[in-house]
Design a protein around this motif. Structure first.
Motif, mmCIF file in Angstrom:
data_model
loop_
_atom_site.group_PDB
_atom_site.id
_atom_site.type_symbol
_atom_site.label_atom_id
_atom_site.label_comp_id
_atom_site.label_asym_id
_atom_site.label_seq_id
_atom_site.Cartn_x
_atom_site.Cartn_y
_atom_site.Cartn_z
ATOM 1 N N THR A 1 0.880 -1.165 0.000
ATOM 2 C CA THR A 1 0.000 0.000 0.000
ATOM 3 C C THR A 1 0.920 1.218 0.000
ATOM 4 O OG1 THR A 1 -0.088 0.131 2.414
ATOM 5 C CG2 THR A 1 -1.731 -1.282 1.339
ATOM 6 N N ALA A 2 0.361 2.393 0.137
ATOM 7 C CA ALA A 2 1.194 3.596 0.157
ATOM 8 C C ALA A 2 2.174 3.577 1.320
ATOM 9 C CB ALA A 2 0.307 4.839 0.233
ATOM 10 N N ASP A 3 1.780 2.967 2.448
ATOM 11 C CA ASP A 3 2.598 3.034 3.653
ATOM 12 C C ASP A 3 3.183 1.715 4.127
ATOM 13 O OD1 ASP A 3 2.045 5.778 3.884
ATOM 14 O OD2 ASP A 3 0.161 5.363 4.923
ATOM 15 N N ALA A 4 2.746 0.579 3.553
ATOM 16 C CA ALA A 4 3.180 -0.706 4.115
ATOM 17 C C ALA A 4 3.315 -1.788 3.056
ATOM 18 C CB ALA A 4 2.182 -1.157 5.182
ATOM 19 N N LEU A 5 4.096 -2.804 3.416
ATOM 20 C CA LEU A 5 4.178 -4.041 2.649
ATOM 21 C C LEU A 5 3.393 -5.074 3.457
ATOM 22 C CD1 LEU A 5 5.502 -5.689 0.294
ATOM 23 C CD2 LEU A 5 7.219 -6.358 1.982
ATOM 24 N N VAL A 6 2.497 -5.795 2.794
ATOM 25 C CA VAL A 6 1.646 -6.762 3.481
ATOM 26 C C VAL A 6 1.846 -8.139 2.861
ATOM 27 C CG1 VAL A 6 -0.737 -7.362 4.105
ATOM 28 C CG2 VAL A 6 -0.059 -4.950 3.929
ATOM 29 N N ILE A 7 2.024 -9.139 3.719
ATOM 30 C CA ILE A 7 2.145 -10.531 3.292
ATOM 31 C C ILE A 7 1.051 -11.312 4.008
ATOM 32 C CG2 ILE A 7 3.598 -12.597 3.256
ATOM 33 C CD1 ILE A 7 6.039 -10.697 3.369
ATOM 34 N N ARG A 8 0.260 -12.061 3.253
ATOM 35 C CA ARG A 8 -0.805 -12.881 3.842
ATOM 36 C C ARG A 8 -0.616 -14.321 3.404
ATOM 37 N NH1 ARG A 8 -5.750 -8.696 3.722
ATOM 38 N NH2 ARG A 8 -5.158 -7.746 5.689
ATOM 39 N N LEU A 9 -0.751 -15.236 4.360
ATOM 40 C CA LEU A 9 -0.609 -16.663 4.085
ATOM 41 C C LEU A 9 -1.836 -17.390 4.626
ATOM 42 C CD1 LEU A 9 2.354 -15.554 5.379
ATOM 43 C CD2 LEU A 9 3.018 -17.692 4.359
ATOM 44 N N ALA A 10 -2.365 -18.317 3.848
ATOM 45 C CA ALA A 10 -3.493 -19.135 4.285
ATOM 46 C C ALA A 10 -2.935 -20.374 4.980
ATOM 47 C CB ALA A 10 -4.362 -19.533 3.096
ATOM 48 N N VAL A 11 -3.076 -20.407 6.305
ATOM 49 C CA VAL A 11 -2.540 -21.506 7.108
ATOM 50 C C VAL A 11 -3.679 -22.039 7.985
ATOM 51 C CG1 VAL A 11 -0.750 -22.212 8.733
ATOM 52 C CG2 VAL A 11 -0.289 -20.351 7.127
ATOM 53 N N PRO A 12 -4.419 -23.040 7.491
ATOM 54 C CA PRO A 12 -5.551 -23.543 8.264
ATOM 55 C C PRO A 12 -5.124 -24.095 9.617
ATOM 56 C CG PRO A 12 -5.069 -24.972 6.388
ATOM 57 C CD PRO A 12 -4.202 -23.772 6.254
ATOM 58 N N GLY A 13 -5.868 -23.730 10.644
ATOM 59 C CA GLY A 13 -5.583 -24.211 11.987
ATOM 60 C C GLY A 13 -4.438 -23.512 12.676
ATOM 61 N N ALA A 14 -3.887 -22.451 12.075
ATOM 62 C CA ALA A 14 -2.728 -21.759 12.657
ATOM 63 C C ALA A 14 -3.091 -21.082 13.968
ATOM 64 C CB ALA A 14 -2.186 -20.728 11.678
ATOM 65 N N LYS A 15 -2.197 -21.223 14.944
ATOM 66 C CA LYS A 15 -2.326 -20.535 16.233
ATOM 67 C C LYS A 15 -1.040 -19.735 16.438
ATOM 68 C CE LYS A 15 -4.294 -24.646 17.951
ATOM 69 N NZ LYS A 15 -3.956 -25.772 18.757
ATOM 70 N N PRO A 16 -1.133 -18.598 17.127
ATOM 71 C CA PRO A 16 0.070 -17.776 17.321
ATOM 72 C C PRO A 16 1.245 -18.550 17.907
ATOM 73 C CG PRO A 16 -1.866 -16.568 18.047
ATOM 74 C CD PRO A 16 -2.322 -17.971 17.707
ATOM 75 N N GLU A 17 0.988 -19.443 18.835
ATOM 76 C CA GLU A 17 2.086 -20.179 19.472
ATOM 77 C C GLU A 17 2.743 -21.197 18.540
ATOM 78 O OE1 GLU A 17 -1.822 -22.128 20.905
ATOM 79 O OE2 GLU A 17 -1.090 -20.083 20.632
ATOM 80 N N ASP A 18 2.099 -21.501 17.408
ATOM 81 C CA ASP A 18 2.647 -22.458 16.446
ATOM 82 C C ASP A 18 3.382 -21.786 15.300
ATOM 83 O OD1 ASP A 18 1.592 -24.555 17.901
ATOM 84 O OD2 ASP A 18 -0.248 -24.653 16.714
ATOM 85 N N LEU A 19 3.528 -20.460 15.345
ATOM 86 C CA LEU A 19 4.133 -19.715 14.243
ATOM 87 C C LEU A 19 5.389 -18.979 14.703
ATOM 88 C CD1 LEU A 19 0.838 -18.185 12.862
ATOM 89 C CD2 LEU A 19 2.135 -20.051 11.832
ATOM 90 N N GLU A 20 6.356 -18.871 13.801
ATOM 91 C CA GLU A 20 7.583 -18.121 14.059
ATOM 92 C C GLU A 20 7.889 -17.297 12.815
ATOM 93 O OE1 GLU A 20 12.295 -19.080 14.086
ATOM 94 O OE2 GLU A 20 11.038 -20.433 15.268
ATOM 95 N N VAL A 21 8.142 -16.011 13.000
ATOM 96 C CA VAL A 21 8.472 -15.112 11.889
ATOM 97 C C VAL A 21 9.840 -14.497 12.174
ATOM 98 C CG1 VAL A 21 7.781 -13.053 10.598
ATOM 99 C CG2 VAL A 21 6.021 -14.589 11.526
ATOM 100 N N THR A 22 10.753 -14.624 11.209
ATOM 101 C CA THR A 22 12.078 -14.022 11.345
ATOM 102 C C THR A 22 12.403 -13.256 10.066
ATOM 103 O OG1 THR A 22 13.165 -16.023 10.505
ATOM 104 C CG2 THR A 22 12.951 -15.825 12.900
ATOM 105 N N VAL A 23 13.264 -12.250 10.205
ATOM 106 C CA VAL A 23 13.747 -11.493 9.045
ATOM 107 C C VAL A 23 15.262 -11.459 9.125
ATOM 108 C CG1 VAL A 23 13.728 -9.301 7.816
ATOM 109 C CG2 VAL A 23 11.666 -10.070 9.004
ATOM 110 N N GLU A 24 15.897 -11.866 8.023
ATOM 111 C CA GLU A 24 17.343 -11.833 7.957
ATOM 112 C C GLU A 24 17.757 -11.425 6.549
ATOM 113 O OE1 GLU A 24 21.222 -14.729 8.597
ATOM 114 O OE2 GLU A 24 19.237 -15.474 9.089
ATOM 115 N N GLN A 25 18.565 -10.374 6.464
ATOM 116 C CA GLN A 25 19.073 -9.881 5.189
ATOM 117 C C GLN A 25 17.983 -9.744 4.125
ATOM 118 O OE1 GLN A 25 22.413 -12.270 4.015
ATOM 119 N NE2 GLN A 25 23.709 -11.435 5.618
ATOM 120 N N ASN A 26 16.927 -9.019 4.468
ATOM 121 C CA ASN A 26 15.860 -8.698 3.516
ATOM 122 C C ASN A 26 14.999 -9.897 3.109
ATOM 123 O OD1 ASN A 26 14.721 -6.417 2.294
ATOM 124 N ND2 ASN A 26 15.457 -7.098 0.297
#
Length: 150
Positions: free
Chosen positions: A47-72
């Motif tokens: 969008t004008a202000d953000a980059l958005v990534i959406r993934l369809a992950v059935p049954g996903a719970k916050p405690e079952d997910l890990e997000v990391t960023v390394e070198q872009n």
């Protein structure tokens, strides 16, 4: 109406047709192989202000997910599907089981510079949403056009 050719969609269509044909002959081996390398359907847009990534992950719970960023590169790891509790599993008699469960890892190169300090990750109704505010240098800047001085 013209439709833009999408080679990825075409490859997916061909793979789907090949899976259908092969499953009739060889009892679904390609479908099983594809389940081993499960990848969530993913959308990436800005969008004008953000980059958005959406993934369809059935049954996903916050405690079952890990997000990391390394070198872009952002990497999302997690579990999908559901699991019965031990008590439910002991009492269950299966008649059909088609909902896959497992783990996945998806890496996406960020197409624009982002500000990691303001990044957010949420999950709702099986959709994981990552929102990265765009870095100042990636935002569109308008330069007003003026009449040149005489």
């Amino acid at each position: 109406m013209l439709e833009r050719w999408n080679p990825v969609a075409e490859a997916e269509r061909m793979l789907s047709e090949m899976n259908r044909l092969m499953s009739e002959v060889l009892e679904r081996p390609l479908i099983r192989a594809r389940a081993l390398a499960w990848r969530p359907a993913t959308d990436v847009y800005e969008t004008a202000d953000a980059l958005v990534i959406r993934l369809a992950v059935p049954g996903a719970k916050p405690e079952d997910l890990e997000v990391t960023v390394e070198q872009n590169v952002v990497t999302i790891r997690g579990k999908y599907g559901y699991r019965l509790s031990e008590d439910e599993a002991k009492q269950a008699t299966w008649y059909r089981r088609e909902i896959a469960t497992g783990e996945f890892a998806e890496s996406i190169t960020l197409p624009v510079p982002v500000n990691l300090e303001g990044a957010k990750a949420t999950v709702e109704n099986g959709i994981v949403t990552l929102t990265f505010p765009k870095a100042e240098e990636a935002r569109v800047k308008r330069i007003p056009v003026q009449i040149s001085g005489s």
